[in-house]
Structure formats: C-alpha cells, structure tokens
Design a protein around this motif. Structure first.
Motif, short mmCIF file in Angstrom:
data_model
loop_
_atom_site.label_atom_id
_atom_site.label_comp_id
_atom_site.label_asym_id
_atom_site.label_seq_id
_atom_site.Cartn_x
_atom_site.Cartn_y
_atom_site.Cartn_z
N MET A 133 0.82 -1.22 0.00
CA MET A 133 0.00 0.00 0.00
C MET A 133 0.85 1.27 0.00
SD MET A 133 -2.92 -1.20 -0.32
CE MET A 133 -3.78 0.35 -0.27
N THR A 134 2.14 1.12 0.32
CA THR A 134 3.01 2.29 0.27
C THR A 134 3.13 2.82 -1.15
OG1 THR A 134 4.27 1.42 2.15
CG2 THR A 134 5.30 3.15 0.84
N PHE A 135 3.31 1.91 -2.11
CA PHE A 135 3.41 2.33 -3.51
C PHE A 135 2.07 2.89 -4.00
CE2 PHE A 135 6.55 -1.05 -2.91
CZ PHE A 135 7.70 -0.41 -3.33
N PHE A 136 0.98 2.33 -3.53
CA PHE A 136 -0.34 2.81 -3.93
C PHE A 136 -0.56 4.25 -3.48
CE2 PHE A 136 -4.78 3.50 -2.70
CZ PHE A 136 -5.44 3.25 -3.91
N THR A 137 -0.32 4.52 -2.21
CA THR A 137 -0.53 5.88 -1.70
C THR A 137 0.45 6.87 -2.31
OG1 THR A 137 0.85 5.27 0.20
CG2 THR A 137 -1.54 5.12 0.49
N CYS A 138 1.69 6.46 -2.56
CA CYS A 138 2.66 7.37 -3.18
C CYS A 138 2.25 7.70 -4.61
CB CYS A 138 4.05 6.75 -3.16
SG CYS A 138 4.79 6.64 -1.51
N ALA A 139 1.77 6.70 -5.35
CA ALA A 139 1.33 6.94 -6.74
C ALA A 139 0.13 7.88 -6.77
CB ALA A 139 1.00 5.61 -7.41
N ILE A 140 -0.84 7.67 -5.88
CA ILE A 140 -2.02 8.54 -5.82
C ILE A 140 -1.62 9.95 -5.44
CG2 ILE A 140 -4.19 8.97 -4.62
CD1 ILE A 140 -4.53 6.73 -6.47
N PHE A 141 -0.69 10.08 -4.51
CA PHE A 141 -0.25 11.41 -4.07
C PHE A 141 0.41 12.19 -5.20
CE2 PHE A 141 3.18 14.07 -2.33
CZ PHE A 141 2.43 14.96 -1.58
N VAL A 142 1.31 11.53 -5.93
CA VAL A 142 2.00 12.21 -7.03
C VAL A 142 1.02 12.60 -8.13
CG1 VAL A 142 3.75 11.95 -8.82
CG2 VAL A 142 4.19 11.10 -6.51
N LEU A 143 0.13 11.67 -8.51
CA LEU A 143 -0.83 11.98 -9.56
C LEU A 143 -1.82 13.06 -9.11
CD1 LEU A 143 -1.64 8.43 -10.99
CD2 LEU A 143 -0.14 10.18 -11.94
N GLY A 144 -2.13 13.09 -7.82
CA GLY A 144 -3.01 14.14 -7.32
C GLY A 144 -2.40 15.52 -7.45
N LEU A 145 -1.07 15.60 -7.36
CA LEU A 145 -0.39 16.88 -7.58
C LEU A 145 -0.23 17.21 -9.05
CD1 LEU A 145 2.42 16.66 -4.86
CD2 LEU A 145 0.27 17.92 -4.73
N VAL A 146 -0.11 16.18 -9.89
CA VAL A 146 0.10 16.40 -11.32
C VAL A 146 -1.20 16.76 -12.02
CG1 VAL A 146 0.80 15.29 -13.48
CG2 VAL A 146 2.15 14.95 -11.40
N PHE A 147 -2.28 16.05 -11.68
CA PHE A 147 -3.55 16.27 -12.37
C PHE A 147 -4.16 17.61 -11.97
CE2 PHE A 147 -4.47 11.43 -12.65
CZ PHE A 147 -3.50 11.32 -13.62
#
Length: 275
Positions: free
Chosen positions: A1-15
C-alpha cells in the motif's frame, strides 16, 4: 500500500482535471471502505471541509478573472464573483480532499515499523526521523484523548463556554501532552542507544514475503501510474480554468474512469477475499 498511496499522491499533484482527481479520490475511498477505515477518512474530511470553504471564498472574492456571476459593492471596493473562480476553488478543494484522504489512508494501512523494515537498506537518519514522526502522531492523538477523559473525570470543564474559555481549558492538556511526548522521545532514544542503532548492520527479526498477488498489484499500480503520467503529458488530465472554462469537460473522461477503476483494484480484490 506504500506504492499505492505514493502513486495517488504524485498523480493528485500532477492532475488538474476535476474528473481525474475525482476518480482518484473515489478509488481511495473504495480502498478505505474495503479495509474498514471509512470512519477515519470521514473524520479527516470534516477537518478539511473548513479549509475547502476558505479556498472557495478566497477564489470567489479575490480572483476577478472570468465570466461575472455577481458583484458585491463594499464601500469603495467592488468584488466580482466569477464562474471560473468558483470552478477553480471547487477543483482545488477536491484536490485537498484527495491529498488529505491519501495521508489518512497511509496512516491507517501502513505501519511505521513495517515501513522502517522496508527501508532497512537505506542508511538515512532523516528517513528514520520521518518514520518515527509518523509513528508518534497517532500516539499523540491517543494521549490527548486519554488526558481529556482523565480531566473530565476529575470534574474539569473542557471545551465549554466561549472561545477564550475553551482555549484556556486546553492549556493544561497541552502541557501534559508536551511532557508525555518528551518522555516518550527520551525513552525511544535510550532504546535506540541500548540496541546499538547505527553501530553495525541491522538485524532482522522477521521477513516480509512477497506473494503473487502482491507482485500483480505492484505491477498494476506501476502501469497505472505511468499511464496517469502519460495522460498529463498528452494534456488529457490538464484543465485550464481561466479565463474561460473549457467546454470539453467530458473529453477523455473514459481515461479518467478507467484509471480510477485500475486504482480501485485493491479494494475489489479485498472484497473478493472477504466474500
């Protein structure tokens, strides 16, 4: 879940497209509900609702660009409320909900001790401090609740009266909480010293085994993360609110919902295992 939350966090800043951000937020909520932590996320969202209202108010009152919906005359000042400002404030509020939900989900699903074990090959004291802070924050919240309950059993009135009285009633709680946190930090430093942290290679008490489902989920999250970055490069997940709202809000919306469905895969697998 660490990779899941990190991916969502980065995409949330990019989108910046509201549909893409909404899709990611729904995926986070689905994972939280499947794990039984929906109440924690709702509590976090209640606190972020005040900040969202402030964001909407600031954008609506102090950003005059766009199509005017209303005008507020305040003496010599004239404030223009525009459609684009309201839309931009709503989009930024949705991004705030997403980021706070990601942090709350990370705090619920990822144990700091296991995260420290995951990074055992990285010898970085800054990383250790960050992980220890992640571990201490939930303990501080529990200590504050325990102290408030003890003070109430002693007959002290807490969070009653006007604003000044409420703040004054919290001062003894903050004092006890600060003393407790300092004592816990001292004990943790003594434990690290006694166990010889940093004096040699780290010992391992238990191993984390990767199952086939973990590998599949990791590969899916990596592919979804790369796909999300590609949508930003191609301009699908980019949305320009000013000076006129684009008419193509639903353009490439299928990619947004497809990305959300991929990130919701852990929740679907968890529900399948429970059934």
């Amino acid at each position: 879940m660490t990779f899941f939350t990190c991916a969502i966090f980065v995409l949330g800043l990019v989108f910046s497209h509201p549909l893409y951000i909404l899709g990611l937020w729904l995926a986070v909520m689905a994972v939280a509900i499947s794990a039984g932590h929906q109440q924690t996320l709702l509590t976090a969202l209640k606190f972020s609702l005040v900040m969202a209202i402030i964001i909407l108010a600031v954008n609506a009152l102090f950003l005059p660009a766009g199509t005017e919906l209303a005008a507020i005359n305040w003496g010599r000042f004239k404030l223009r409320v525009t459609r684009e400002a309201l839309a931009y404030g709503a989009g930024m509020s949705l991004r705030l909900f997403l980021l706070i939900s990601v942090f709350a989900l990370f705090n619920c699903l990822v144990e700091p001790d296991r995260l420290l074990a995951l990074t055992r090959g990285i010898k970085n004291k800054t990383l250790l401090i960050i992980i220890l802070c992640l571990r201490l924050f939930p303990l501080v919240v529990l200590d504050s609740r325990r102290i408030i309950e003890v003070q109430r059993t002693r007959g002290l009135k807490i969070m009653r009266g006007n604003l000044v009285e409420r703040i004054r009633s919290l001062i003894p709680i903050f004092s006890v909480l600060l003393l407790t946190s300092l004592e816990r930090s001292t004990q943790m430093a003594e434990c690290l010293y006694v166990r010889g942290y940093g004096s040699g290679p780290r010992s391992v008490y238990h191993l984390e085994y990767w199952h086939i489902t973990d590998i599949i989920l990791l590969l899916v999250i990596i592919v979804a993360f790369i796909g999300g970055l590609l949508t930003a490069v191609w301009g699908w997940s980019v949305y320009d609110y000013y000076a006129v709202i684009p008419q193509g809000l639903l353009v490439h919306s299928g990619a947004a919902w497809g990305l959300a469905a991929v990130f919701a895969l852990p929740a679907l697998m968890n529900w399948g295992w429970k059934s």
